[in-house]
Scaffold this motif. Sequence first.
Motif, PDB file in Angstrom:
ATOM      1  N   GLY A  94      -2.404 120.669  64.955  1.00  0.00           N
ATOM      2  CA  GLY A  94      -1.213 120.828  64.146  1.00  0.00           C
ATOM      3  C   GLY A  94      -1.469 120.292  62.754  1.00  0.00           C
ATOM      4  N   PHE A  95      -1.246 121.140  61.741  1.00  0.00           N
ATOM      5  CA  PHE A  95      -1.431 120.743  60.339  1.00  0.00           C
ATOM      6  C   PHE A  95      -0.061 120.788  59.660  1.00  0.00           C
ATOM      7  CE2 PHE A  95      -5.299 123.156  61.614  1.00  0.00           C
ATOM      8  CZ  PHE A  95      -6.201 122.098  61.602  1.00  0.00           C
ATOM      9  N   PRO A  96       0.735 119.719  59.758  1.00  0.00           N
ATOM     10  CA  PRO A  96       2.115 119.761  59.251  1.00  0.00           C
ATOM     11  C   PRO A  96       2.176 120.040  57.755  1.00  0.00           C
ATOM     12  CG  PRO A  96       1.785 117.864  60.688  1.00  0.00           C
ATOM     13  CD  PRO A  96       0.440 118.426  60.400  1.00  0.00           C
ATOM     14  N   ALA A  97       3.005 121.017  57.390  1.00  0.00           N
ATOM     15  CA  ALA A  97       3.278 121.338  55.990  1.00  0.00           C
ATOM     16  C   ALA A  97       4.785 121.382  55.815  1.00  0.00           C
ATOM     17  CB  ALA A  97       2.646 122.677  55.614  1.00  0.00           C
ATOM     18  N   VAL A 105       6.054 123.137  59.378  1.00  0.00           N
ATOM     19  CA  VAL A 105       5.356 124.121  60.193  1.00  0.00           C
ATOM     20  C   VAL A 105       3.872 123.806  60.127  1.00  0.00           C
ATOM     21  CG1 VAL A 105       7.057 125.955  59.842  1.00  0.00           C
ATOM     22  CG2 VAL A 105       5.166 125.700  58.227  1.00  0.00           C
ATOM     23  N   GLY A 106       3.075 124.428  61.035  1.00  0.00           N
ATOM     24  CA  GLY A 106       1.640 124.217  60.904  1.00  0.00           C
ATOM     25  C   GLY A 106       0.838 124.177  62.183  1.00  0.00           C
ATOM     26  N   TRP A 107       1.415 124.564  63.332  1.00  0.00           N
ATOM     27  CA  TRP A 107       0.586 124.652  64.536  1.00  0.00           C
ATOM     28  C   TRP A 107      -0.436 125.773  64.352  1.00  0.00           C
ATOM     29  CZ3 TRP A 107      -0.023 121.048  67.921  1.00  0.00           C
ATOM     30  CH2 TRP A 107       1.028 120.213  68.292  1.00  0.00           C
ATOM     31  N   GLU A 108      -1.680 125.497  64.722  1.00  0.00           N
ATOM     32  CA  GLU A 108      -2.733 126.505  64.566  1.00  0.00           C
ATOM     33  C   GLU A 108      -2.592 127.588  65.629  1.00  0.00           C
ATOM     34  OE1 GLU A 108      -7.586 126.667  63.986  1.00  0.00           O
ATOM     35  OE2 GLU A 108      -6.728 125.135  65.300  1.00  0.00           O
ATOM     36  N   LYS A 109      -2.871 128.823  65.234  1.00  0.00           N
ATOM     37  CA  LYS A 109      -2.845 129.935  66.178  1.00  0.00           C
ATOM     38  C   LYS A 109      -4.173 130.022  66.916  1.00  0.00           C
ATOM     39  CE  LYS A 109       0.476 132.659  63.493  1.00  0.00           C
ATOM     40  NZ  LYS A 109       0.741 133.941  62.794  1.00  0.00           N
ATOM     41  N   ASN A 110      -4.119 130.618  68.111  1.00  0.00           N
ATOM     42  CA  ASN A 110      -5.351 130.761  68.882  1.00  0.00           C
ATOM     43  C   ASN A 110      -6.127 131.990  68.423  1.00  0.00           C
ATOM     44  OD1 ASN A 110      -4.040 132.982  70.032  1.00  0.00           O
ATOM     45  ND2 ASN A 110      -3.393 131.832  71.843  1.00  0.00           N
ATOM     46  N   LEU A 111      -7.174 132.326  69.141  1.00  0.00           N
ATOM     47  CA  LEU A 111      -8.032 133.438  68.726  1.00  0.00           C
ATOM     48  C   LEU A 111      -7.342 134.786  68.829  1.00  0.00           C
ATOM     49  CD1 LEU A 111     -11.429 132.311  70.318  1.00  0.00           C
ATOM     50  CD2 LEU A 111     -10.646 132.032  67.957  1.00  0.00           C
ATOM     51  N   LEU A 112      -6.235 134.838  69.556  1.00  0.00           N
ATOM     52  CA  LEU A 112      -5.476 136.079  69.666  1.00  0.00           C
ATOM     53  C   LEU A 112      -4.425 136.203  68.570  1.00  0.00           C
ATOM     54  CD1 LEU A 112      -4.962 136.202  73.537  1.00  0.00           C
ATOM     55  CD2 LEU A 112      -6.699 137.389  72.170  1.00  0.00           C
ATOM     56  N   GLY A 113      -4.379 135.191  67.700  1.00  0.00           N
ATOM     57  CA  GLY A 113      -3.410 135.224  66.621  1.00  0.00           C
ATOM     58  C   GLY A 113      -2.023 134.781  67.038  1.00  0.00           C
ATOM     59  N   LYS A 114      -1.920 134.122  68.192  1.00  0.00           N
ATOM     60  CA  LYS A 114      -0.630 133.655  68.688  1.00  0.00           C
ATOM     61  C   LYS A 114      -0.608 132.134  68.719  1.00  0.00           C
ATOM     62  CE  LYS A 114      -0.026 137.720  71.649  1.00  0.00           C
ATOM     63  NZ  LYS A 114       0.213 138.208  73.041  1.00  0.00           N
ATOM     64  N   LEU A 115       0.597 131.567  68.682  1.00  0.00           N
ATOM     65  CA  LEU A 115       0.718 130.115  68.784  1.00  0.00           C
ATOM     66  C   LEU A 115       0.335 129.692  70.191  1.00  0.00           C
ATOM     67  CD1 LEU A 115       4.025 129.372  66.836  1.00  0.00           C
ATOM     68  CD2 LEU A 115       1.683 128.853  66.137  1.00  0.00           C
ATOM     69  N   GLY A 116      -0.708 128.910  70.281  1.00  0.00           N
ATOM     70  CA  GLY A 116      -1.189 128.469  71.586  1.00  0.00           C
ATOM     71  C   GLY A 116      -2.504 127.729  71.446  1.00  0.00           C
TER      72      GLY A 116
END
Length: 532
Positions: free
Chosen positions: A152-155, A248-259
């Motif tokens: 998570g990279f909070p912005a 906001v700032g949770w990183e998306k997984n390799l499928l481009g979804k939050l996870g």
Amino acid sequence: MSSNLVQFVPFSSAVEAPFWHTLSTRKIDLYKLDDAPQNILGYYSVGYSLRSQHATEANITMPARLYLGTGAFDTNTTLPPFTYPSPGAIKNTNTIEEFKTLDKTALFKGTAEQIWQDIISGAAVKDPYLLTRFILVTFADLKKYKYYYWFGFPALLTEPPWIIVNNEVKGVDEVWDSTEKIVGFADPSSLPTNPGWPLRNLLALLKRHWNVNKIKVICYREIPSKKDISNSRILTVEIPDTTVIPAVGWEKNLLGKLGPRTVDLAHMMDPINEGHDISIPMPGHPITSESQVKADVEKLIQLIESHDVIFLLMDSRESRWLPTLLGASMRKLVINAALGFDTYVVMRHGVKDDSECQTTGSSDKAMPPVKQLGCYFCNDVVAPTDSLKDRTLDQQCTVTRPGLSAIASAYAVELMVSVLHHEKGPAAPADTNAEPTSYSDFSSSSPLGIIPHQMRGFLTHFNNMIVVGQAYERCTACSEAVLNEYKTNGFEFLKRAFNSPACLEEVTGLTKLHQESEVADDFDWDEEDTEL
């Protein structure tokens, strides 16, 4: 005039494999069941794009990476050149279920509140890197060496959002004479019109601490070590009166979804997967299952074919025979290390030099071809056989002095490195000047010094002896007769050698040599011939 909303490029995580190894060690030895967040340190570099070699193709833009390296758990570590620190925290859960059900929103919110408090208190003015705080949630499956993680990279969000005035991007060289307010930051983005994630919280700091409404922003980008800042950009950003709302700032997984993401390092860290469980067939050890022995031989052939250097570190003499033969057949660099109780031998097996002649030093004078160096079996006049039967552990060279194996192993690796630095590689001739008085005394053409053939060590005297041995034409492992027999008959020849080592003596001519020796021993000398 025109304006656009500022669109920021988020961080993309890049975790080095040693980080997971360190986490595993700390989990076992230090954290145990303690799942309290621990401070870690990441880093990022400025963005840049690489020019394509083809004029018709666009430049290659590098992603905005945030790295976790080998020193991430040491917050006082020295970072790599041209990088910038990013403080964070890791919460390592004890079970996969806890990882899935953990209140990640609360953790993320807590990190964002830390950033906001650093802005309010002015701590971020003194240390702007606090604006790049991040949170990492993990679960380490140490049985399978599989790791689940979510960054998570909070912005901080604001309402209304920031905008770019005039939507115009200028070069850095156009801004130095400006009388407007200017702020710069190390920009991890490499896109021409989109600044990186750290600017988001920096703008919140500018608004809160100095009530800035409009400012020129230098998005500093540099191609590492080239002093090329042509990728840097200037943006004029308008900061309206805003209200800070949840980040906001949770990183998306390799499928481009939050996870979360996963990484499987079993191939690197699991002891079961770092090696191959096979039995090496040996002369003097008759075959009990031909199918299994054939499978083991095929696997060993495959492994030797796919590697450049083969180290022989077995416990018995005969177990070295098949790898020696295969290494000679494939012209591989084979390095042998054998131990006694207080002695050892480290040697490289000879590889035939195909060149017609050799030169030494800087002289152009041609020298006669150097005879091929010998292998581990070249001093033998008998075939290898069962050396383990009816022998105690010390007779099997299983009991040694405590430092012996480490010394021999280190010499084996150094010998490999020296050989590989020689212009002839595995076919390098042997050096014998073992005691130079200065570095300039090295006569070898290797930049690392001499390249011996054999080193025989004696811990009783803490001494090494450099030995050179030539290939033996009747060697049971590397002679032309054996190699030709293997090339012609393959596994059938190997099977005969396993079941009866005497076949090796017949193939190489040792049987005839023994017979001739016996005849010489039985010769009756005439009395008159012995008189003086």
